[in-house]
Design a protein around this motif. Structure first.
Motif, PDB file in Angstrom:
ATOM      1  N   GLN A 206       0.817  -1.212   0.000  1.00  0.00           N
ATOM      2  CA  GLN A 206       0.000   0.000   0.000  1.00  0.00           C
ATOM      3  C   GLN A 206       0.853   1.265   0.000  1.00  0.00           C
ATOM      4  OE1 GLN A 206      -3.463  -0.043  -0.279  1.00  0.00           O
ATOM      5  NE2 GLN A 206      -3.034   2.102  -0.753  1.00  0.00           N
ATOM      6  N   HIS A 207       1.946   1.262   0.763  1.00  0.00           N
ATOM      7  CA  HIS A 207       2.823   2.444   0.780  1.00  0.00           C
ATOM      8  C   HIS A 207       3.335   2.755  -0.624  1.00  0.00           C
ATOM      9  CE1 HIS A 207       2.838   3.233   5.009  1.00  0.00           C
ATOM     10  NE2 HIS A 207       3.365   2.074   5.326  1.00  0.00           N
ATOM     11  N   GLN A 209       1.900   1.857  -3.507  1.00  0.00           N
ATOM     12  CA  GLN A 209       0.780   2.339  -4.318  1.00  0.00           C
ATOM     13  C   GLN A 209       0.527   3.818  -4.074  1.00  0.00           C
ATOM     14  OE1 GLN A 209      -2.763  -0.216  -4.379  1.00  0.00           O
ATOM     15  NE2 GLN A 209      -1.540  -1.894  -3.529  1.00  0.00           N
ATOM     16  N   ASN A 210       0.614   4.223  -2.808  1.00  0.00           N
ATOM     17  CA  ASN A 210       0.417   5.643  -2.483  1.00  0.00           C
ATOM     18  C   ASN A 210       1.489   6.500  -3.144  1.00  0.00           C
ATOM     19  OD1 ASN A 210      -1.693   4.818  -0.848  1.00  0.00           O
ATOM     20  ND2 ASN A 210      -0.498   4.921   1.043  1.00  0.00           N
ATOM     21  N   ARG A 213       1.049   6.917  -6.961  1.00  0.00           N
ATOM     22  CA  ARG A 213      -0.084   7.777  -7.354  1.00  0.00           C
ATOM     23  C   ARG A 213       0.329   9.251  -7.412  1.00  0.00           C
ATOM     24  NH1 ARG A 213      -3.122   4.825  -3.295  1.00  0.00           N
ATOM     25  NH2 ARG A 213      -4.210   3.075  -4.261  1.00  0.00           N
ATOM     26  N   LYS A 214       1.395   9.576  -6.674  1.00  0.00           N
ATOM     27  CA  LYS A 214       1.837  10.969  -6.613  1.00  0.00           C
ATOM     28  C   LYS A 214       2.754  11.288  -7.788  1.00  0.00           C
ATOM     29  CE  LYS A 214       3.085  10.372  -2.131  1.00  0.00           C
ATOM     30  NZ  LYS A 214       3.717  10.714  -0.858  1.00  0.00           N
ATOM     31  N   ALA A 331       7.061   7.700   0.626  1.00  0.00           N
ATOM     32  CA  ALA A 331       5.838   6.896   0.611  1.00  0.00           C
ATOM     33  C   ALA A 331       4.920   7.206   1.787  1.00  0.00           C
ATOM     34  CB  ALA A 331       6.190   5.414   0.605  1.00  0.00           C
ATOM     35  N   ALA A 332       5.473   7.618   2.922  1.00  0.00           N
ATOM     36  CA  ALA A 332       4.669   7.897   4.119  1.00  0.00           C
ATOM     37  C   ALA A 332       5.181   9.175   4.790  1.00  0.00           C
ATOM     38  CB  ALA A 332       4.716   6.721   5.082  1.00  0.00           C
TER      39      ALA A 332
END
Length: 352
Positions: A206-207, A209-210, A213-214, A331-332
């Motif tokens: 998920q990290h 994927q996030n 997307r950016k 990522a986060a």
């Protein structure tokens, strides 16, 4: 027919001598590499798909940065989603190959097919050359279906997260930090191995994927480059802290120690700041597991008692720590500790 993705990024393996003096990426060398791989995989019933993320002949790896890592990741994920890949070969310069391998080890964790980075110390127009040894070895690894991210160099297969460039020019360039490479003998490469078909039940975490997307820009990377800082501890030298740091890697000694005056200077600089940077305690000693709280007064983990969140290098390579730091903050950005804590030991503020 299954495909093999070959990513041409540049480097010495795609280079040629200029005027007999220096080496630079070369269009003709890149085309020869493609032909060599196409011939090799055609004999094994595999089709080559080529990607050139920053054009032909590519870049010297010294110029690659996290923005290039993200672009490379996007290309790999897009190709994976087509579902017919046997494996991936990334042709790369040796100077930063271990950093890219560490990054890919993070973002492609658990991947069920081989991702092999390779390059060369000498060019195809040099005698002897190491291009074809590494090229064919990496191709054999792909055919054999060894899953995960690897560096193949000089008959050795090294986990991507443990690769470290130890020699500047010698063909035996890479070592495995706190681990052992897999050695391949010449007999192993005499016959074509049976093609193992990987099961492609894998999704990007998920990290990641996030992150994908950016739209990360050069400005974003430049800003983080001022905030994620490395400081080398040397006897008699003191670093300058700007106050912009979000994360600070102290590359100290032994178990993860630093001169007490440097630790005191760091505490003094951020004493009145509402947000203190995360500190990553690393060591110039390459081997063994580091313990930055082992020595009183000079152990970097002692900064936790002064309100800093400290992370220890453990047995990871410096290249892996660097890639992890960038991944965590890209990522986060609101919770980088959620990624750092998955790989490194933390010493929370107030921890004795």
């Amino acid at each position: 027919m299954r495909r093999v993705l070959v990513v041409l990024t540049g480097g010495t393996i795609a280079g040629a001598m200029r005027d007999g003096k220096d080496t630079a990426p070369d269009t003709g060398a890149s085309e020869r590499l493609e032909r060599l791989l196409e011939e090799f995989f055609d004999d094994r019933g595999l089709q080559v798909a080529t990607a050139v993320p920053w054009g032909v002949p590519g870049l010297d790896s010294s110029d690659l940065n996290p923005q290039h890592w993200i672009r490379l990741t996007r290309i790999i994920i897009e190709e994976l989603q087509k579902g017919d890949l046997q494996g991936i070969i990334v042709l790369h310069g040796t100077d930063t190959m271990a950093f890219t391998a560490a990054w890919l080890s993070l973002v492609l964790e658990g991947i069920p097919l081989p991702v092999v980075l390779t390059g060369s110390q000498l060019t195809l127009d040099y005698t002897p050359e190491d291009v074809q040894v590494n090229l064919r070895g990496a191709a054999q690894v792909v055919c054999a279906g060894y899953p995960g991210v690897w560096v193949y160099f000089n008959w050795k297969l090294i986990p991507g997260k443990r690769a470290h460039k130890a020699r500047a020019i010698h063909p035996d360039a890479f070592t495995a930090v706190n681990g052992l490479p897999v050695f391949f003998s010449p007999e192993w490469g005499r016959e074509a191995p049976k093609i193992l078909l990987p099961e492609l039940h894998w999704r990007p975490p998920q990290h990641l994927q996030n992150l994908l997307r950016k739209k990360e820009t050069a400005e974003t990377i430049s800003t983080l480059a001022r905030q994620l800082r490395w400081y080398l501890c040397m006897p008699g030298c003191a670093p300058h802290f700007t106050g912009e740091e979000k994360a600070l890697v102290l590359l100290g000694f032994g178990a993860g120690n630093a001169p007490s005056e440097i630790l005191q200077a760091l505490v003094s600089r951020f004493e009145n700041e509402p947000m203190k940077p995360m500190v990553i305690a690393c060591s110039q000693a390459e081997g063994d597991t580091k313990n930055p709280q082992a020595y009183k007064g000079v152990g970097i983990a002692s900064l936790a008692k002064k309100g800093f969140f400290v992370w220890g290098q453990g047995d990871a390579s410096l290249e892996f720590v660097h890639a992890l730091l960038w991944y965590a903050f890209l990522a986060a950005p609101d919770s980088p500790a959620s990624i750092l804590g998955h790989y490194l030991k933390g010493y929370a503020p107030g921890n004795p």
